[in-house]
Scaffold this motif. Structure first.
Motif, PDB file in Angstrom:
ATOM      1  N   GLY A   1       0.813  -1.219   0.000  1.00 57.72           N
ATOM      2  CA  GLY A   1       0.000   0.000   0.000  1.00 57.72           C
ATOM      3  C   GLY A   1       0.847   1.270   0.000  1.00 57.72           C
ATOM      4  N   LYS A   2       2.209   1.102   0.043  1.00 62.20           N
ATOM      5  CA  LYS A   2       3.044   2.317   0.181  1.00 62.20           C
ATOM      6  C   LYS A   2       2.986   3.212  -1.060  1.00 62.20           C
ATOM      7  CE  LYS A   2       7.381  -0.096  -0.942  1.00 62.20           C
ATOM      8  NZ  LYS A   2       8.649  -0.593  -0.410  1.00 62.20           N
ATOM      9  N   PHE A   3       2.836   2.603  -2.227  1.00 66.12           N
ATOM     10  CA  PHE A   3       2.795   3.418  -3.448  1.00 66.12           C
ATOM     11  C   PHE A   3       1.428   4.082  -3.638  1.00 66.12           C
ATOM     12  CE2 PHE A   3       5.992   0.045  -4.731  1.00 66.12           C
ATOM     13  CZ  PHE A   3       7.092   0.838  -4.464  1.00 66.12           C
ATOM     14  N   HIS A   4       0.387   3.450  -3.081  1.00 68.90           N
ATOM     15  CA  HIS A   4      -0.941   4.072  -3.150  1.00 68.90           C
ATOM     16  C   HIS A   4      -0.931   5.366  -2.324  1.00 68.90           C
ATOM     17  CE1 HIS A   4      -1.778  -0.137  -4.104  1.00 68.90           C
ATOM     18  NE2 HIS A   4      -2.870   0.275  -4.714  1.00 68.90           N
ATOM     19  N   LYS A   5      -0.189   5.318  -1.214  1.00 63.63           N
ATOM     20  CA  LYS A   5      -0.165   6.467  -0.299  1.00 63.63           C
ATOM     21  C   LYS A   5       0.794   7.548  -0.767  1.00 63.63           C
ATOM     22  CE  LYS A   5      -1.851   4.544   3.927  1.00 63.63           C
ATOM     23  NZ  LYS A   5      -1.742   3.079   4.007  1.00 63.63           N
ATOM     24  N   ASP A   6       1.898   7.132  -1.389  1.00 65.26           N
ATOM     25  CA  ASP A   6       2.948   8.086  -1.722  1.00 65.26           C
ATOM     26  C   ASP A   6       3.290   7.975  -3.215  1.00 65.26           C
ATOM     27  OD1 ASP A   6       5.235   9.584  -1.989  1.00 65.26           O
ATOM     28  OD2 ASP A   6       6.187   8.861  -0.146  1.00 65.26           O
ATOM     29  N   LYS A   7       2.599   8.776  -4.007  1.00 66.23           N
ATOM     30  CA  LYS A   7       2.763   8.686  -5.470  1.00 66.23           C
ATOM     31  C   LYS A   7       4.185   9.099  -5.891  1.00 66.23           C
ATOM     32  CE  LYS A   7      -1.679   7.659  -6.471  1.00 66.23           C
ATOM     33  NZ  LYS A   7      -2.212   7.303  -5.181  1.00 66.23           N
ATOM     34  N   GLU A   8       4.785  10.025  -5.117  1.00 71.31           N
ATOM     35  CA  GLU A   8       6.158  10.462  -5.431  1.00 71.31           C
ATOM     36  C   GLU A   8       7.127   9.298  -5.314  1.00 71.31           C
ATOM     37  OE1 GLU A   8       7.623  13.300  -6.698  1.00 71.31           O
ATOM     38  OE2 GLU A   8       5.495  13.632  -7.086  1.00 71.31           O
ATOM     39  N   MET A   9       6.919   8.492  -4.264  1.00 73.18           N
ATOM     40  CA  MET A   9       7.783   7.329  -4.038  1.00 73.18           C
ATOM     41  C   MET A   9       7.713   6.406  -5.255  1.00 73.18           C
ATOM     42  SD  MET A   9       7.374   4.338  -1.220  1.00 73.18           S
ATOM     43  CE  MET A   9       8.096   4.908   0.269  1.00 73.18           C
ATOM     44  N   PHE A  10       6.505   6.247  -5.793  1.00 69.02           N
ATOM     45  CA  PHE A  10       6.336   5.386  -6.964  1.00 69.02           C
ATOM     46  C   PHE A  10       7.046   5.963  -8.181  1.00 69.02           C
ATOM     47  CE2 PHE A  10       3.907   3.699 -10.619  1.00 69.02           C
ATOM     48  CZ  PHE A  10       4.321   2.389 -10.498  1.00 69.02           C
ATOM     49  N   LYS A  11       6.917   7.293  -8.346  1.00 69.97           N
ATOM     50  CA  LYS A  11       7.559   7.940  -9.500  1.00 69.97           C
ATOM     51  C   LYS A  11       9.070   7.756  -9.475  1.00 69.97           C
ATOM     52  CE  LYS A  11       4.214  11.555 -10.405  1.00 69.97           C
ATOM     53  NZ  LYS A  11       3.870  12.877  -9.900  1.00 69.97           N
TER      54      LYS A  11
END
Ligand SMILES: NC(=O)c1ccc[n+]([C@@H]2O[C@H](COP(=O)([O-])OP(=O)(O)OC[C@H]3O[C@@H](n4cnc5c(N)ncnc54)[C@H](OP(=O)(O)O)[C@@H]3O)[C@@H](O)[C@H]2O)c1
Length: 326
Positions: free
Chosen positions: A226-236
């Motif tokens: 769920g970390k990328f759902h919460k933090d879109k910057e982290m995913f980018k």
């Protein structure tokens, strides 16, 4: 996760072998980070970091590790061995699964490369040797003849496959059965957002034949934390390979993540722990999972997933909310 719904870790048999494994093992593909094609996905880990992942997994009750020849051509196996030695673990205290890479190779290479596997893993023995994918230049018969030879010679304690279809799995089982040997496992991508083994016959074949399903990428490369759902910057900021693979899955799994989060709160657990616990319990004891980790705290958290006890209703609710991924 703390009190409330904890349960003891119950060991399971690896297929019809006598090898006992915890429902969750530690995947160590990440130990090859920074090298070969892995450098496009994971950064290099120092020995201190990989040793700490191994020690933390063991401390969390995990008794087995999954590696492969293809993970840095010996690097992941070597770092796993270093980590186990640093933790003071004896050979008989741990279960090790590794794999032979069949791409562009013939079955003879199984015999030729086994010494290398054992050299990199020294002083640990190979409890499970898997054919990494069904793409050798040789027939299944020849590949399993070679696997049977190294089994009879005592180099490996059981035989498995990975990424095999239901039909290929049945064939592998049949060839080994003729030799009075068992096919222990099929390692496939299985997670709450990749449930196709429930419709393509792989899970049914596993249940019917008593073959353990080892789920690789059980968190779908971290999405199910769920970390990328919460933090879109982290995913980018993730490497392109990971972003391209996961982009749509993040959007499509938001509702499921919300459900997992609610259930996790009931157990003082995390989304990740609930996702892993569902995977290794929903179908009884046939599925085990090998989450990977780049940090020791992930290994610690993932090992705790074995100790939650989800209710029947919770298991069912998660099933219903993720059926679109079957
Ligand atoms: N047989 C095959 O063909 C095959 C293919 C792939 C993998 N495998 C095996 O399966 C294992 C697992 O697969 P995988 O590593 O691809 O996928 P995974 O287990 O779904 O995801 C692992 C990644 O998720 C993140 N993560 C793990 N635990 C976390 C936590 N508690 N909280 C937040 N993030 C967490 C970490 O990413 P960060 O980088 O963001 O920290 C980690 O690198 C591998 O190590 C390997 O042994 C086998």
């Amino acid at each position: 996760m703390s009190k409330g719904t904890t349960s003891e870790i119950v060991l399971r048999n690896l297929g019809k072998t006598k090898i006992k494994i915890t429902p969750i093992g530690q995947g160590v593909m990440q130990f090859a980070g920074g090298t070969t094609f892995m450098k496009f996905v994971y950064p290099a880990l120092t020995d201190k970091e990989s040793n700490s992942i191994v020690k933390t997994a063991l401390d969390g009750g995990i008794n087995w590790f999954d590696t492969a020849e293809a993970y840095g051509f010996g690097l992941s196996e070597e770092k796993l061995s270093k980590g186990l030695q640093a933790a003071g673990i004896e050979d008989e205290e741990v279960v090790i699964a590794t794999k032979w890479m069949p791409m562009m190779r013939r079955a003879e290479s199984i015999r030729k490369t086994i010494a290398n596997r054992l050299k990199h893993l020294h002083p640990y023995s190979i409890d499970l040797h898997q054919i990494h994918m069904p793409y050798s230049l040789s027939s299944f018969q020849k590949q399993f003849d070679a696997m049977a030879d190294i089994f009879e010679e005592g180099h490996i304690k059981s035989i498995g496959i990975s990424n095999f279809s239901a039909k290929q799995m049945r064939k592998a089982h049949e060839i080994l059965e003729e030799k009075d040997l068992v096919l222990a496992s099929n390692q496939v991508n299985y997670s709450l957002i990749k449930r196709n083994i429930e419709s393509n016959g792989v899970l049914d074949a596993a249940k019917e034949l008593g073959i353990t399903i080892i789920s690789w990428s059980p968190l779908q490369s971290g999405i199910l934390s769920g970390k990328f759902h919460k933090d879109k910057e982290m995913f980018k900021n993730q490497p392109a390979v990971r972003r391209l693979r996961s982009r749509n899955q993040i959007k499509e799994s938001q509702n499921l993540i919300d459900v997992l989060e609610n259930i996790a709160a009931n157990h003082k657990a995390t989304i990740t722990q609930v996702a892993l616990n569902w995977l290794v319990n929903f179908h009884g004891k046939i599925v085990v999972a090998i989450p990977g980790a780049t940090k020791a705290n992930q290994a610690e958290s993932n090992s705790r997933a074995m100790r939650i006890q989800l209710s029947k209703n919770e298991l069912k609710e998660i099933d219903e909310k993720s059926r679109q991924f079957i």
